[in-house]
Structures are given as C-alpha cells and as structure tokens.
Scaffold this motif. Structure first.
Motif, short mmCIF file in Angstrom:
data_model
loop_
_atom_site.label_atom_id
_atom_site.label_comp_id
_atom_site.label_asym_id
_atom_site.label_seq_id
_atom_site.Cartn_x
_atom_site.Cartn_y
_atom_site.Cartn_z
N ALA A 23 0.82 -1.19 0.06
CA ALA A 23 -0.09 0.09 -0.03
C ALA A 23 1.04 1.37 -0.04
O ALA A 23 0.49 2.22 -0.57
CB ALA A 23 -0.89 -0.02 1.20
N GLU A 24 1.95 1.26 0.72
CA GLU A 24 2.93 2.26 0.84
C GLU A 24 3.58 2.78 -0.63
O GLU A 24 4.09 3.76 -0.77
CB GLU A 24 3.87 2.17 1.80
N LEU A 25 3.48 1.82 -1.59
CA LEU A 25 4.03 2.14 -2.69
C LEU A 25 3.22 3.34 -3.44
O LEU A 25 3.77 4.02 -4.41
CB LEU A 25 3.98 0.94 -3.53
N THR A 337 7.00 -3.44 -16.62
CA THR A 337 7.64 -4.00 -15.37
C THR A 337 8.71 -3.37 -14.50
O THR A 337 9.26 -2.27 -15.18
CB THR A 337 8.77 -5.02 -16.19
N VAL A 338 8.54 -3.37 -13.23
CA VAL A 338 9.42 -2.54 -12.43
C VAL A 338 10.40 -3.23 -11.53
O VAL A 338 11.02 -2.87 -10.71
CB VAL A 338 8.59 -1.79 -11.37
N VAL A 339 10.60 -4.62 -12.18
CA VAL A 339 11.62 -5.29 -11.65
C VAL A 339 13.06 -5.35 -12.33
O VAL A 339 13.20 -5.70 -13.45
CB VAL A 339 11.40 -6.82 -11.60
N SER A 340 14.01 -4.30 -11.92
CA SER A 340 15.06 -4.06 -12.73
C SER A 340 15.88 -5.26 -13.18
O SER A 340 16.32 -5.56 -14.37
CB SER A 340 16.19 -3.04 -12.11
N GLY A 341 16.08 -6.27 -12.63
CA GLY A 341 16.66 -7.53 -12.92
C GLY A 341 15.81 -8.36 -13.97
O GLY A 341 16.54 -9.52 -14.36
N GLY A 347 13.18 3.35 -12.55
CA GLY A 347 13.70 4.72 -12.53
C GLY A 347 13.11 5.67 -13.55
O GLY A 347 13.13 6.87 -13.21
N SER A 348 12.46 4.90 -14.66
CA SER A 348 11.82 5.71 -15.54
C SER A 348 10.30 5.48 -15.53
O SER A 348 9.59 6.20 -16.54
CB SER A 348 12.34 5.30 -16.84
N LEU A 349 9.75 5.22 -14.47
CA LEU A 349 8.49 4.92 -14.39
C LEU A 349 7.48 6.09 -14.48
O LEU A 349 6.51 6.04 -15.09
CB LEU A 349 8.22 4.02 -13.17
N ALA A 350 8.16 7.33 -13.93
CA ALA A 350 7.25 8.49 -13.76
C ALA A 350 7.15 8.95 -15.48
O ALA A 350 5.97 9.33 -15.87
CB ALA A 350 7.74 9.51 -13.19
N ALA A 383 8.10 7.36 -8.09
CA ALA A 383 7.46 7.53 -9.22
C ALA A 383 5.94 8.07 -8.90
O ALA A 383 5.33 8.88 -9.42
CB ALA A 383 7.85 6.69 -10.22
N LEU A 384 5.28 7.01 -8.29
CA LEU A 384 3.87 7.31 -7.96
C LEU A 384 3.55 8.40 -7.25
O LEU A 384 2.62 9.14 -7.42
CB LEU A 384 3.29 5.84 -7.47
N GLY A 385 4.37 8.72 -6.35
CA GLY A 385 4.27 9.81 -5.45
C GLY A 385 4.20 11.25 -6.31
O GLY A 385 3.69 12.26 -5.97
#
Length: 387
Positions: A23-25, A337-341, A347-350, A383-385
C-alpha cells in the motif's frame, strides 16, 4: 492515475508487513493471483523464505464442486500455496486498504498438457506443446470458461484480470528454454504456433483448406528459416510464407475461436459476479499474436470486456490501437515491469507513465511488487508520488 501492483499469495502470507508495504508504494489496488502457472519466484523480503517453487499450474484456493466427475479440472496447489492461500492474502491486502482484484491465468498449463496430451496444441511437424491448451477443442473451452468464472469471482474481489484467454503458441519460457537458436521472427512464430489437432484440422476444412496440405505448406515455408534465412515481419510476412489464401483462412478460424471463447468466458464471469465487478483482459492488439497477452481485435474486445491490460515493457505503442477505438469508460491499463533484474525500468516509471497517459492509458499495472528489490520499490514509490 490509478495504479495496481501484481502480487502472489506467497508474497503476503506469513509476512505481516507485506500488505502495508505494498500500500505504501502508492497503489490503490492489488492484482492477486488466484490461478497461476508453474513458476520459480524470488521473495526478497519474506521473513520465512527466499524462493518459492510452484511445481505446476494450480488454483490457489479450494475449488468447488462444479468439477466433480469431470475429466478436465483444475489442480490444487501444493505446499507453495496451501489451503485458501488466495483468500488469506486477499484479506491481508484488504486490511491494508487495497482493493483486491483476481489475476487468472487460463490457457497456459503444462500439467494439463502432461496429464491430458490430447488437449495440447500440435504443430505442423506433429510436436505437442503441453504448455498450450488448444482453445478450439470443446472440452478445453468448457474447462477454461468454468475456470475463469470460479477463479475470477473470489470472495471480496472487486474485479478480475484474465491472462492468456486466447491462443498460446511456441513462445514460452519453458523450464531451461533452448528455443532461441533460430530467429523465427513474427511470421515464423505464427507458423510454429498453428495447431493441427483433430479439432483444428476440421476447422481448417470448414475454411476450405485441406489440413494435411496446409501442414506440408507450413513445413516447406519454414525450411528456409531453419537454414537461417530471415522471415519478413508482420502479417505480410505470414502471407508471403503461407500464401495469402492460406493465411487468410487460418487466421479466420483462429480469430473466431479466440473471439467466441473470450465472449463466453467474460459472460460466465459476469454471471457469477456481483454488480459493478470489473472484467479486464491482458491483451495484444494484433489478433494473430499468441501468448499471455492474448491477440485480440481492439474494437471487439472493448465491446466485450470493461477494458484491457496492455504490455508496455517494450514501449507504449500497443496502447494506441485500443485508444483509437474511443470507447467511453473503457479501462486502458499500461503494464510496466518494475523489476530491474527482469529488464524493468523503475527509475523511468514516472516518464513512462506520463507517456502512456498521453497515449490514452487510464491506469497503471506494475509487475511485480513481490519480485522487486527494495531499491526498485523505492523508485516506484518516488514515481507514483509524483504522478
């Protein structure tokens, strides 16, 4: 933009901090697996384990009595998701203030293909794809429709996202996959995904084709590809390899089988669901494409479902064909996808989300809250913030 994170029950169960952490994401929703394929998954923050091995495709809740006496039925999970693992995780996520939607994997099931080989896609060489149930077969269709309804409409769920509700083909990360030695291209993938089971052979006959002759044409068309010749991309490449008449007829058969399955499954989910239950499909806007994101006709699918979840890890271009339909109220969720591996770019989600919104996306999907490192999750929160 509303955002949802994908989650497995084993990410949550046994970890009292998981619900609050998700939720805190900054997401408002969790898309929680209720029926899923075999996998080996990392759990980098769980207090009890770091690796979960789901040995076969399974439902992650106790199935009901609709399956009694039926040959094709869902498999119960083993110790990786015992009991009502979905229900336990859903309750914890809801307690953290998240809306919970089910995540249902359908026509992707290696265990079904192993136990019932006749249900599988058969290519032009006679090879079976145990991970890919043939969606043209009546018994398989009935199984998938009932699985969709049961797995989607779990207690407390406000909606569902149906994955692989269409043709599955050759492309599949199967165990220690060794199929990349020859570059098949888009056209070659289609030819290697054509099914020649008895039901599909009859279907080709209804389209005016002789199935044995068609299989021979497919094999002959692929021979230069095996020798290393590149195949042209897109549907034009398929027509070049198969011939325009063969290509048109095979696509007509496959498109009709996929469309009617999607219509029937969505109707079954809605019949079982409470009012205002949202039904989305993981979708690709090119109807002959196979895989987890089912190939669809954009206008048709938006007349059937409440919207689509569109893969955007490789860019946001696949959003456009859906946005161009101009369907008021349709959900267009961009899946990043937000899993860098795993090749994601948290880092570019926004920036990516803004680009997706400019192309018509109304929501975000984030793959995957349980698999990501803490550093990836920090970047997601930032990014979501800012959105």
């Amino acid at each position: 933009m509303k955002a949802s994170a994908f989650v497995y029950p084993w990410d949550v169960n046994g970890d009292p901090e998981a619900g609050a952490r998700i939720a805190e994401l900054g997401v408002q929703q969790a898309t929680l697996a209720s029926a899923y394929h075999s996998t080996r998954a990392l759990t980098p923050r769980h207090p009890r384990h770091r690796i979960v091995t789901a040995e076969h495709a399974a439902v992650l809740y106790p199935p009901d009595n609709r399956w009694q006496g039926r040959e094709l039925k869902p498999y119960a999970a083993g110790d990786w998701a015992p009991g009502d693992a979905y229900g336990e995780a859903a309750a914890a996520l809801a307690d953290a203030g998240l809306a919970v939607h089910t995540w249902v994997v359908l026509a992707h099931n290696s265990r079904l293909g192993a136990d019932h080989p006749d249900t599988s896609v058969v290519n032009a060489y006679g090879d079976r794809y145990p991970w890919a149930p043939c969606i043209a077969q009546p018994a398989t269709r009935a199984y998938l429709v009932d699985l969709a309804a049961e797995a989607a409409v779990r207690p407390g769920a406000r909606g569902t996202e149906l994955e692989s509700l269409g043709w599955y083909g050759l492309t599949h990360l199967h165990a220690h996959d060794k199929t990349a030695g020859v570059g098949l291209g888009d056209a070659g993938q289609f030819l290697m995904s054509l099914c020649f089971c008895p039901t599909c052979q009859e279907g080709y006959g209804e389209q005016g084709l002789d199935a044995e002759e068609l299989a021979a044409v497919v094999r002959a068309a692929l021979e230069p590809v095996w020798q290393g010749a590149p195949s042209d991309g897109g549907w034009a490449g398929v027509e070049k390899l198969l011939g325009e008449a063969n290509a048109t007829a095979t696509r007509a058969w496959r498109d009709e089988r996929a469309r009617t399955l999607q219509e029937t499954a969505v109707a079954a989910v809605r019949a079982a669901a409470p009012a205002d239950f949202q039904v989305l499909l993981h979708a690709d806007p090119v109807s002959y494409h196979c895989g987890a994101n089912a190939g669809v006709d954009p206008g048709h699918i938006l007349s059937v479902a409440d919207g689509v979840v569109v893969p955007c890890a490789g860019g946001t271009g696949l959003l456009t064909p859906f946005a161009e339909q101009g369907v008021d109220g349709a959900v267009l969720a961009a899946n990043f996808t937000v899993v860098s591996g795993m090749g994601g770019r948290p880092g570019s989600l926004a920036t990516d989300a803004e680009r997706a919104r400019d192309l018509g996306a109304s929501e975000l999907r984030l793959y995957h809250a349980g698999l990501a490192s803490e550093g990836d999750l920090v970047r997601v929160r930032e990014a979501l913030g800012g959105l």
